[in-house]
Scaffold this motif. Structure first.
Motif, PDB file in Angstrom:
ATOM      1  N   LYS A 187       1.003  -1.175   0.109  1.00 44.86           N
ATOM      2  CA  LYS A 187      -0.064   0.155   0.041  1.00 44.86           C
ATOM      3  C   LYS A 187       0.917   1.425   0.110  1.00 44.86           C
ATOM      4  CE  LYS A 187      -3.907  -2.055   2.489  1.00 44.86           C
ATOM      5  NZ  LYS A 187      -3.292  -3.493   2.663  1.00 44.86           N
ATOM      6  N   ARG A 188       0.333   2.393  -0.359  1.00 42.28           N
ATOM      7  CA  ARG A 188       1.107   3.640  -0.434  1.00 42.28           C
ATOM      8  C   ARG A 188       1.529   4.134   1.097  1.00 42.28           C
ATOM      9  NH1 ARG A 188      -1.436   7.679  -4.689  1.00 42.28           N
ATOM     10  NH2 ARG A 188      -0.830   6.104  -6.205  1.00 42.28           N
ATOM     11  N   GLU A 189       0.603   3.697   2.185  1.00 44.16           N
ATOM     12  CA  GLU A 189       1.061   4.210   3.268  1.00 44.16           C
ATOM     13  C   GLU A 189       2.561   3.403   3.721  1.00 44.16           C
ATOM     14  OE1 GLU A 189      -2.868   2.650   3.440  1.00 44.16           O
ATOM     15  OE2 GLU A 189      -2.195   3.901   1.951  1.00 44.16           O
ATOM     16  N   ASP A 190       2.624   2.032   3.256  1.00 43.08           N
ATOM     17  CA  ASP A 190       3.742   1.379   3.555  1.00 43.08           C
ATOM     18  C   ASP A 190       4.893   2.052   2.880  1.00 43.08           C
ATOM     19  OD1 ASP A 190       2.023  -0.349   4.840  1.00 43.08           O
ATOM     20  OD2 ASP A 190       1.642  -1.634   3.120  1.00 43.08           O
ATOM     21  N   VAL A 191       4.681   2.485   1.727  1.00 42.18           N
ATOM     22  CA  VAL A 191       6.012   3.022   0.949  1.00 42.18           C
ATOM     23  C   VAL A 191       6.115   4.504   1.675  1.00 42.18           C
ATOM     24  CG1 VAL A 191       6.434   4.105  -1.296  1.00 42.18           C
ATOM     25  CG2 VAL A 191       4.947   2.091  -1.392  1.00 42.18           C
ATOM     26  N   ASP A 192       5.262   5.344   2.124  1.00 42.40           N
ATOM     27  CA  ASP A 192       5.620   6.385   2.591  1.00 42.40           C
ATOM     28  C   ASP A 192       5.834   6.482   4.123  1.00 42.40           C
ATOM     29  OD1 ASP A 192       5.013   7.912   0.307  1.00 42.40           O
ATOM     30  OD2 ASP A 192       3.162   8.535   0.711  1.00 42.40           O
ATOM     31  N   ALA A 193       5.952   5.374   4.602  1.00 48.38           N
ATOM     32  CA  ALA A 193       6.605   5.184   6.352  1.00 48.38           C
ATOM     33  C   ALA A 193       7.778   5.459   6.439  1.00 48.38           C
ATOM     34  CB  ALA A 193       6.102   3.641   6.615  1.00 48.38           C
ATOM     35  N   ASP A 194       8.652   5.414   5.303  1.00 52.37           N
ATOM     36  CA  ASP A 194      10.036   5.956   5.449  1.00 52.37           C
ATOM     37  C   ASP A 194      10.620   6.783   4.243  1.00 52.37           C
ATOM     38  OD1 ASP A 194      12.885   4.521   6.476  1.00 52.37           O
ATOM     39  OD2 ASP A 194      13.055   5.314   4.674  1.00 52.37           O
ATOM     40  N   ILE A 195      11.337   7.709   4.560  1.00 57.12           N
ATOM     41  CA  ILE A 195      11.606   8.824   3.564  1.00 57.12           C
ATOM     42  C   ILE A 195      12.179   8.226   2.181  1.00 57.12           C
ATOM     43  CG2 ILE A 195      11.723  10.749   5.354  1.00 57.12           C
ATOM     44  CD1 ILE A 195      14.814  10.282   5.214  1.00 57.12           C
ATOM     45  N   SER A 196      12.771   7.136   2.471  1.00 53.16           N
ATOM     46  CA  SER A 196      13.441   6.710   1.233  1.00 53.16           C
ATOM     47  C   SER A 196      12.395   6.043   0.057  1.00 53.16           C
ATOM     48  CB  SER A 196      14.317   5.113   1.624  1.00 53.16           C
ATOM     49  OG  SER A 196      13.533   4.554   2.180  1.00 53.16           O
ATOM     50  N   ARG A 197      11.167   5.708   0.491  1.00 57.76           N
ATOM     51  CA  ARG A 197       9.951   5.220   0.030  1.00 57.76           C
ATOM     52  C   ARG A 197      10.386   3.920  -0.386  1.00 57.76           C
ATOM     53  NH1 ARG A 197       8.315  10.579  -2.344  1.00 57.76           N
ATOM     54  NH2 ARG A 197       6.803  11.301  -0.884  1.00 57.76           N
ATOM     55  N   ALA A 202      14.974  -2.965   6.366  1.00 57.14           N
ATOM     56  CA  ALA A 202      16.274  -3.119   6.118  1.00 57.14           C
ATOM     57  C   ALA A 202      17.089  -2.544   4.951  1.00 57.14           C
ATOM     58  CB  ALA A 202      16.699  -4.700   6.209  1.00 57.14           C
ATOM     59  N   THR A 203      16.221  -2.772   4.058  1.00 56.00           N
ATOM     60  CA  THR A 203      16.644  -2.187   2.716  1.00 56.00           C
ATOM     61  C   THR A 203      16.867  -0.768   2.554  1.00 56.00           C
ATOM     62  OG1 THR A 203      15.909  -4.133   1.731  1.00 56.00           O
ATOM     63  CG2 THR A 203      16.403  -2.226   0.144  1.00 56.00           C
ATOM     64  N   ALA A 204      15.689   0.008   3.240  1.00 56.46           N
ATOM     65  CA  ALA A 204      15.443   1.331   3.471  1.00 56.46           C
ATOM     66  C   ALA A 204      16.660   1.871   4.123  1.00 56.46           C
ATOM     67  CB  ALA A 204      14.038   1.639   4.165  1.00 56.46           C
ATOM     68  N   GLU A 205      17.278   1.397   5.194  1.00 57.31           N
ATOM     69  CA  GLU A 205      18.145   2.011   5.945  1.00 57.31           C
ATOM     70  C   GLU A 205      19.493   1.942   5.249  1.00 57.31           C
ATOM     71  OE1 GLU A 205      18.114   3.359   8.958  1.00 57.31           O
ATOM     72  OE2 GLU A 205      15.899   3.175   8.765  1.00 57.31           O
ATOM     73  N   ALA A 206      19.800   0.767   4.608  1.00 62.86           N
ATOM     74  CA  ALA A 206      20.845   0.890   3.652  1.00 62.86           C
ATOM     75  C   ALA A 206      20.990   1.559   2.487  1.00 62.86           C
ATOM     76  CB  ALA A 206      21.210  -0.668   3.013  1.00 62.86           C
ATOM     77  N   MET A 207      19.762   1.776   1.800  1.00 59.50           N
ATOM     78  CA  MET A 207      19.607   2.953   0.909  1.00 59.50           C
ATOM     79  C   MET A 207      19.915   4.485   1.354  1.00 59.50           C
ATOM     80  SD  MET A 207      16.011   1.835  -1.022  1.00 59.50           S
ATOM     81  CE  MET A 207      15.852   0.809  -2.218  1.00 59.50           C
ATOM     82  N   LYS A 208      19.365   4.662   2.605  1.00 55.96           N
ATOM     83  CA  LYS A 208      19.749   6.024   3.182  1.00 55.96           C
ATOM     84  C   LYS A 208      21.288   6.273   3.491  1.00 55.96           C
ATOM     85  CE  LYS A 208      16.336   5.226   6.231  1.00 55.96           C
ATOM     86  NZ  LYS A 208      15.475   5.921   7.239  1.00 55.96           N
ATOM     87  N   LYS A 209      21.893   5.401   3.900  1.00 56.09           N
ATOM     88  CA  LYS A 209      23.170   5.196   4.300  1.00 56.09           C
ATOM     89  C   LYS A 209      23.960   5.615   2.904  1.00 56.09           C
ATOM     90  CE  LYS A 209      27.164   2.718   6.216  1.00 56.09           C
ATOM     91  NZ  LYS A 209      27.566   1.456   6.874  1.00 56.09           N
ATOM     92  N   VAL A 210      23.598   4.928   1.572  1.00 52.63           N
ATOM     93  CA  VAL A 210      24.264   5.110   0.555  1.00 52.63           C
ATOM     94  C   VAL A 210      23.944   6.457   0.039  1.00 52.63           C
ATOM     95  CG1 VAL A 210      24.415   4.493  -2.097  1.00 52.63           C
ATOM     96  CG2 VAL A 210      24.179   2.578  -0.472  1.00 52.63           C
TER      97      VAL A 210
END
Length: 397
Positions: A187-197, A202-210
């Motif tokens: 769902k779109r709410e799941d996507v917007d739960a993190d600023i990385s979208r 776990a992947t979102a955290e790694a993306m933000k680090k990169v």
């Protein structure tokens, strides 16, 4: 050209540093409730200055509907929307009068038109996509009300970091079922739960680090956006040259910074045997036909088959970076360009609503074309289709 679509036709206008940008949307059906509140959420998701992962340019991107509605209801006439440019810094681009930015559109626009916008990227800037996103929000509302269509896009990779069942798809027998389940429920709410979208924590955290590392280095990084369209009507797409996936590819590759598109199994499908790649049919409880797998990505023969439509779009690293770059000026003399301005270290998170918008425009236009065909067919005397399928002349009822 600056227009997209046939029956649902969108024309965008404006440059990155002019007074404003917007769109004219023709073909919106009459009688649908529509106000700025229906459009603004997607523009807010797209706007710059959202968080530390994006450009610090601070634009509110507040939309105004100029025409095509009365008392909050569409009239069926062209809808005009406009968004002002407020946070402009044309002086940041003085060096681009001397140097064409590497991998940007300065040189090619100058060669094509004989002149270019003096600041920013002009029409090549992602600022142009505001009109697309606004039009997409209108199309998406109609599709949701008329058919129950749901469109959700998300960041699936940044640099070498990717969601597990996206990156492992070609190596794992379990990845495809996991992907299907994910596409059914995201769902779109799941996507917007993190600023990385990215909806995988776990992947979102790694993306933000990169992204943070590249920003610190005054550099940029690319990535991919994956999109799923659920509840799409069967029968959309216009073979042979306007097959649904062909028009979708056209739409996605018109977005700034895109460099690749794959549909359904995509390039991984080339590594599969036919018996593994084929999607067997079965009859659903409601009597309609479905497929047990979905390597086709919801489209067969260029026509939607009722399964989830899914695809992936590749975005390159942003061309404008703040590092000094050795290049040549317009006279061919080697020099150093120290680009200024405010730019995204990674465009992927802000590209998510743009991908959703373009997907909405494609499905909306295809739906109106199919509805028009059905309406024309309904005016004819009815025939016994089963009789005709036996190789006999159609039997008139």
């Amino acid at each position: 050209m600056s227009s997209f679509g046939k029956l649902f036709r969108v024309t965008t206008f404006g440059e990155s540093h002019c007074k404003g940008v917007g769109a004219i949307i023709d073909g919106v059906p009459p009688g649908m409730e529509l106000t700025e509140d229906d459009i603004q959420p997607q523009l807010t998701r797209r706007r710059p200055g959202q968080n530390k992962l994006t450009t610090p340019r601070d634009e509110k991107d507040k939309v105004t509907i100029m025409s095509g509605t009365e008392f909050g209801v569409t009239l069926g006439t062209p809808i005009g929307i406009q968004v002002p440019n407020l946070d402009q810094r044309p002086h940041d681009y003085s060096d681009t009068d001397i140097y064409p930015r590497p991998s940007h559109a300065d040189y090619t626009y100058l060669q094509k038109y004989g002149l270019k916008a003096s600041s920013g990227g002009g029409r090549a800037s992602a600022r142009e996509t505001i009109g697309r996103v606004a039009a997409g929000a209108i199309a998406e509302k109609y599709l949701r009300l008329a058919y129950g269509v749901e469109i959700v896009a998300f960041a699936s990779s940044v640099g070498k970091v990717a969601m597990p069942f996206i990156s492992d798809l070609e190596n794992s027998d379990t990845a495809e079922p996991e992907l299907i389940e994910f596409m059914n429920t995201i769902k779109r709410e799941d996507v917007d739960a993190d600023i990385s979208r990215c909806p995988h924590p776990a992947t979102a955290e790694a993306m933000k680090k990169v992204i943070a590392e590249k920003s610190h280095e005054r550099d940029s990084v690319g990535g991919t956006v994956t999109c799923v369209i659920r509840n799409c009507p069967v029968g959309l797409g216009e073979p042979c040259f306007d097959k649904l996936e062909a028009v979708m590819a056209h739409a996605m590759l018109s977005i700034p910074a895109t460099k690749g598109f794959e549909f359904g199994s995509g390039f991984n499908g080339t590594k599969m045997a036919g018996h593994d790649h084929n999607d067997p049919f079965y009859r659903k409880e409601d009597g309609s036909m479905g497929t047990t797998t979905n390597n086709s990505g919801g489209v067969q023969g260029g026509i939607s088959n009722g399964e989830n439509i899914y695809f992936r779009v590749a975005f390159k690293p942003a061309a404008t970076i703040s590092q000094d770059q050795t290049t040549a000026n317009y006279d061919g003399v080697t020099g150093v360009l120290a680009a200024k301005g405010r730019h995204d270290p990674c465009v992927v998170s802000r590209a998510v609503p743009i991908v959703e918008a373009m997907a909405s425009l494609v499905i909306m236009d295809a739906a109106l074309q199919q509805e028009s065909r059905r309406a024309a067919f309904s005016k004819l005397p009815s025939i016994d289709i089963n009789h005709a399928l036996l190789g006999k002349p159609p039997k008139m009822n």
